[in-house]
Design a protein around this motif. Sequence first.
Motif, PDB file in Angstrom:
ATOM      1  N   HIS A  37      50.217  68.906  14.981  1.00 51.91           N
ATOM      2  CA  HIS A  37      49.256  70.000  15.004  1.00 51.91           C
ATOM      3  C   HIS A  37      49.082  70.589  13.606  1.00 51.91           C
ATOM      4  N   PRO A  38      48.325  69.906  12.749  1.00 50.96           N
ATOM      5  CA  PRO A  38      48.141  70.432  11.391  1.00 50.96           C
ATOM      6  C   PRO A  38      47.330  71.725  11.399  1.00 50.96           C
ATOM      7  N   LYS A  39      47.569  72.492  10.364  1.00 51.86           N
ATOM      8  CA  LYS A  39      46.776  73.709  10.153  1.00 51.86           C
ATOM      9  C   LYS A  39      45.585  73.326   9.300  1.00 51.86           C
ATOM     10  N   ARG A  40      44.623  74.233   9.221  1.00 53.93           N
ATOM     11  CA  ARG A  40      43.441  74.016   8.376  1.00 53.93           C
ATOM     12  C   ARG A  40      43.406  75.090   7.298  1.00 53.93           C
ATOM     13  N   THR A  41      43.059  74.645   6.096  1.00 52.02           N
ATOM     14  CA  THR A  41      42.896  75.598   5.000  1.00 52.02           C
ATOM     15  C   THR A  41      41.503  76.214   5.093  1.00 52.02           C
ATOM     16  N   ALA A  42      41.233  77.169   4.220  1.00 56.11           N
ATOM     17  CA  ALA A  42      39.909  77.783   4.180  1.00 56.11           C
ATOM     18  C   ALA A  42      38.843  76.734   3.889  1.00 56.11           C
ATOM     19  N   GLY A  43      39.209  75.693   3.132  1.00 56.95           N
ATOM     20  CA  GLY A  43      38.278  74.613   2.827  1.00 56.95           C
ATOM     21  C   GLY A  43      38.276  73.527   3.893  1.00 56.95           C
ATOM     22  N   ASN A  44      38.910  73.795   5.040  1.00 60.26           N
ATOM     23  CA  ASN A  44      38.967  72.896   6.200  1.00 60.26           C
ATOM     24  C   ASN A  44      39.785  71.622   5.954  1.00 60.26           C
ATOM     25  N   HIS A  45      40.724  71.686   4.995  1.00 61.81           N
ATOM     26  CA  HIS A  45      41.637  70.566   4.769  1.00 61.81           C
ATOM     27  C   HIS A  45      42.859  70.735   5.669  1.00 61.81           C
ATOM     28  N   ARG A  46      43.368  69.630   6.151  1.00 56.37           N
ATOM     29  CA  ARG A  46      44.557  69.679   6.996  1.00 56.37           C
ATOM     30  C   ARG A  46      45.794  69.870   6.119  1.00 56.37           C
ATOM     31  N   THR A  47      46.703  70.704   6.602  1.00 60.58           N
ATOM     32  CA  THR A  47      48.036  70.798   5.997  1.00 60.58           C
ATOM     33  C   THR A  47      49.041  70.614   7.116  1.00 60.58           C
ATOM     34  N   TYR A  48      50.127  69.949   6.774  1.00 59.66           N
ATOM     35  CA  TYR A  48      51.128  69.570   7.768  1.00 59.66           C
ATOM     36  C   TYR A  48      52.445  70.258   7.456  1.00 59.66           C
ATOM     37  N   THR A  49      53.116  70.709   8.502  1.00 56.92           N
ATOM     38  CA  THR A  49      54.382  71.400   8.349  1.00 56.92           C
ATOM     39  C   THR A  49      55.535  70.392   8.353  1.00 56.92           C
ATOM     40  N   LYS A  50      56.714  70.905   8.068  1.00 52.78           N
ATOM     41  CA  LYS A  50      57.911  70.061   8.149  1.00 52.78           C
ATOM     42  C   LYS A  50      58.083  69.527   9.572  1.00 52.78           C
ATOM     43  N   ARG A  51      57.672  70.325  10.539  1.00 55.67           N
ATOM     44  CA  ARG A  51      57.757  69.894  11.945  1.00 55.67           C
ATOM     45  C   ARG A  51      56.812  68.712  12.215  1.00 55.67           C
ATOM     46  N   ASP A  52      55.585  68.792  11.694  1.00 53.88           N
ATOM     47  CA  ASP A  52      54.648  67.673  11.835  1.00 53.88           C
ATOM     48  C   ASP A  52      55.231  66.421  11.178  1.00 53.88           C
ATOM     49  N   ARG A  53      55.800  66.599   9.988  1.00 56.57           N
ATOM     50  CA  ARG A  53      56.400  65.479   9.264  1.00 56.57           C
ATOM     51  C   ARG A  53      57.528  64.861  10.084  1.00 56.57           C
ATOM     52  N   ALA A  54      58.363  65.691  10.672  1.00 55.28           N
ATOM     53  CA  ALA A  54      59.474  65.188  11.499  1.00 55.28           C
ATOM     54  C   ALA A  54      58.942  64.433  12.721  1.00 55.28           C
ATOM     55  N   ARG A  55      57.866  64.933  13.292  1.00 59.84           N
ATOM     56  CA  ARG A  55      57.266  64.258  14.451  1.00 59.84           C
ATOM     57  C   ARG A  55      56.705  62.890  14.065  1.00 59.84           C
ATOM     58  N   ILE A  56      56.050  62.820  12.914  1.00 54.96           N
ATOM     59  CA  ILE A  56      55.531  61.533  12.455  1.00 54.96           C
ATOM     60  C   ILE A  56      56.686  60.568  12.237  1.00 54.96           C
ATOM     61  N   LYS A  57      57.752  61.062  11.642  1.00 52.21           N
ATOM     62  CA  LYS A  57      58.931  60.221  11.412  1.00 52.21           C
ATOM     63  C   LYS A  57      59.488  59.701  12.741  1.00 52.21           C
ATOM     64  N   MET A  58      59.531  60.569  13.753  1.00 54.32           N
ATOM     65  CA  MET A  58      60.014  60.166  15.075  1.00 54.32           C
ATOM     66  C   MET A  58      59.083  59.122  15.710  1.00 54.32           C
ATOM     67  N   ILE A  59      57.797  59.329  15.579  1.00 57.34           N
ATOM     68  CA  ILE A  59      56.812  58.383  16.128  1.00 57.34           C
ATOM     69  C   ILE A  59      57.003  57.011  15.492  1.00 57.34           C
ATOM     70  N   LEU A  60      57.132  56.984  14.171  1.00 50.86           N
ATOM     71  CA  LEU A  60      57.263  55.714  13.463  1.00 50.86           C
ATOM     72  C   LEU A  60      58.582  55.026  13.771  1.00 50.86           C
ATOM     73  N   ARG A  61      59.640  55.795  13.900  1.00 46.45           N
ATOM     74  CA  ARG A  61      60.939  55.211  14.277  1.00 46.45           C
ATOM     75  C   ARG A  61      60.838  54.603  15.672  1.00 46.45           C
ATOM     76  N   GLY A  62      60.187  55.320  16.581  1.00 50.11           N
ATOM     77  CA  GLY A  62      59.997  54.805  17.934  1.00 50.11           C
ATOM     78  C   GLY A  62      59.168  53.532  17.939  1.00 50.11           C
ATOM     79  N   LYS A  63      58.113  53.502  17.122  1.00 49.12           N
ATOM     80  CA  LYS A  63      57.270  52.302  17.045  1.00 49.12           C
ATOM     81  C   LYS A  63      58.071  51.110  16.541  1.00 49.12           C
TER      82      LYS A  63
END
Length: 139
Positions: A37-63
Amino acid sequence: MPIKKSENIEFLISDLVEEFGISQRSIRYYEELGLIHPKRTAGNHRTYTKRDRARIKMILRGKLLGFSLQDAATLISLYDIDSSQIKQYEEGIRLAYQHLSEVRERQEELKLLENDLLEAIEDAEAKYNSLKEKEQVDE
């Protein structure tokens, strides 16, 4: 390069692409599935938290272990329910045993396929050699 906002570290999509060696499209797909669940900046760019990063890491490990994105989603949702991770580990272990069983079944099927292929090759080689011998006799 991670963006620092006070004590929180946020990542750009390019940071995650570089770190994990996956495409931006993959990351956006995980977002579409509700896995991150990335956040959006004022310029509508996605930013990702440490939690998002950890989730991606978990997804890739599972894959890597052959888990589906559905399995990853299940495990991630359990973390939201039980931060002690007990339920997550219980389900993860159950899914791992289930996947191990499927891998073993596939191994058996591949072994049968290997035997069938070897038999077909032997038959083809025998017929080929017979034809070659007959051709030499006829010459």
